[in-house]
Design an enzyme around this catalytic site. Structure first.
Site, PDB file in Angstrom:
ATOM      1  N   GLY A  65     -10.894   3.279   5.215  1.00 47.75           N
ATOM      2  CA  GLY A  65     -10.256   4.585   5.138  1.00 47.75           C
ATOM      3  C   GLY A  65      -9.650   5.123   6.405  1.00 47.75           C
ATOM      4  O   GLY A  65      -9.387   6.314   6.511  1.00 47.75           O
ATOM      5  N   ASP A 105      -7.237  -6.532   2.641  1.00 45.63           N
ATOM      6  CA  ASP A 105      -6.822  -5.127   2.679  1.00 45.63           C
ATOM      7  C   ASP A 105      -7.107  -4.580   4.063  1.00 45.63           C
ATOM      8  O   ASP A 105      -8.258  -4.527   4.498  1.00 45.63           O
ATOM      9  CB  ASP A 105      -7.604  -4.342   1.614  1.00 45.63           C
ATOM     10  CG  ASP A 105      -7.229  -2.866   1.554  1.00 45.63           C
ATOM     11  OD1 ASP A 105      -6.439  -2.408   2.403  1.00 45.63           O
ATOM     12  OD2 ASP A 105      -7.740  -2.173   0.676  1.00 45.63           O
ATOM     13  N   GLY A 106      -6.043  -4.171   4.751  1.00 42.75           N
ATOM     14  CA  GLY A 106      -6.215  -3.557   6.072  1.00 42.75           C
ATOM     15  C   GLY A 106      -5.805  -4.492   7.193  1.00 42.75           C
ATOM     16  O   GLY A 106      -6.103  -5.694   7.167  1.00 42.75           O
ATOM     17  N   GLY A 107      -5.087  -3.955   8.164  1.00 37.72           N
ATOM     18  CA  GLY A 107      -4.668  -4.743   9.318  1.00 37.72           C
ATOM     19  C   GLY A 107      -3.586  -5.748   8.997  1.00 37.72           C
ATOM     20  O   GLY A 107      -3.419  -6.737   9.718  1.00 37.72           O
ATOM     21  N   ASP A 158      -4.726   3.603  -2.892  1.00 42.40           N
ATOM     22  CA  ASP A 158      -6.054   3.949  -2.390  1.00 42.40           C
ATOM     23  C   ASP A 158      -6.472   5.322  -2.901  1.00 42.40           C
ATOM     24  O   ASP A 158      -5.692   6.274  -2.866  1.00 42.40           O
ATOM     25  CB  ASP A 158      -6.052   3.958  -0.862  1.00 42.40           C
ATOM     26  CG  ASP A 158      -6.036   2.565  -0.271  1.00 42.40           C
ATOM     27  OD1 ASP A 158      -6.923   1.764  -0.622  1.00 42.40           O
ATOM     28  OD2 ASP A 158      -5.135   2.268   0.538  1.00 42.40           O
ATOM     29  N   SER A 203       0.833  -1.200   0.000  1.00 42.69           N
ATOM     30  CA  SER A 203       0.000   0.000   0.000  1.00 42.69           C
ATOM     31  C   SER A 203       0.870   1.255   0.000  1.00 42.69           C
ATOM     32  O   SER A 203       1.685   1.467   0.906  1.00 42.69           O
ATOM     33  CB  SER A 203      -0.893   0.017   1.238  1.00 42.69           C
ATOM     34  OG  SER A 203      -1.534   1.273   1.355  1.00 42.69           O
TER      35      SER A 203
END
Length: 204
Positions: free
Chosen positions: A158, A193-195, A49, A23
């Protein structure tokens, strides 16, 4: 000078291990060129993003930034559109022109998703679908025959720095089951996606 991955980049992505999708929101935004050069040997693709401050509570990235990033790397660029449905088609056009290789839109964009996926394909990009953490996995079912990637958010949309939700891994397993039912398990890449941390990668 603009760089692009080989035309067969999607088929060439490895299947014997987890993909490393980095990312750029996690980079030093004042030193993107440095961080791309530092991470490029390890990245399978870069995740960009895009947020409009409405669908997601942030503002990032912009087409001119992506065009500059495109000139820095031949790795595939995955543009994740966290934007409201009323601007998603215009955003697809702008980011395709800027050099995106994969553009993903949110299932929550509703009625515009069909047109969005068609436009992405018409513009020569791979198409993907994203689901927010709170969206049932079954929401992806109508479009599984039209996408190359399905991405499930493992955190609230977000917001940086969150831990991986306890529901993230069961949701990924459920989505793989839907892909199998649709006969697309071998064709769609399933992404988280994320964490993503050193402590959560083993779970993923």
């Amino acid at each position: 000078m603009t760089q692009k991955p080989d035309a067969g980049w999607l088929a060439a992505l490895p299947r014997h291990r987890l993909l490393a999708e980095y990312s750029l929101w996690s980079a030093d935004l004042a030193n993107l060129e440095r961080d791309i050069a530092r991470t490029e040997p390890h990245a399978d693709l870069y995740h960009v993003d895009v947020a409009d401050g409405r669908f997601a509570p942030s503002f990032l990235f912009f087409p001119d930034q992506v065009a500059r990033i495109r000139a820095l790397t031949a790795k595939p660029l995955h543009v994740h559109l966290m934007v409201e449905g009323d601007i998603v088609l215009a955003q697809i056009r702008q980011f395709a022109e800027a050099g995106a290789d994969l553009i993903t839109v949110h299932a929550e964009n509703g009625p515009v998703v069909d047109e969005a996926l068609g436009l992405i394909a018409d513009l020569g990009c791979a198409a993907g679908l994203v689901l927010r953490l709170e969206t049932p996995e079954a929401a992806a079912r109508p479009w599984l025959d039209r996408v190359a990637f399905v991405t499930l958010l493992g955190t609230a949309i977000g917001v940086k720095g969150q831990g991986l939700s306890d529901t993230a891994c069961p949701r990924l397993a459920a989505m793989r089951g839907l892909m199998r039912e649709a006969g697309r398990e071998a064709d769609i890449r399933l992404a988280a996606d994320g964490g993503i941390r050193d402590t959560t990668v083993p779970r993923l």
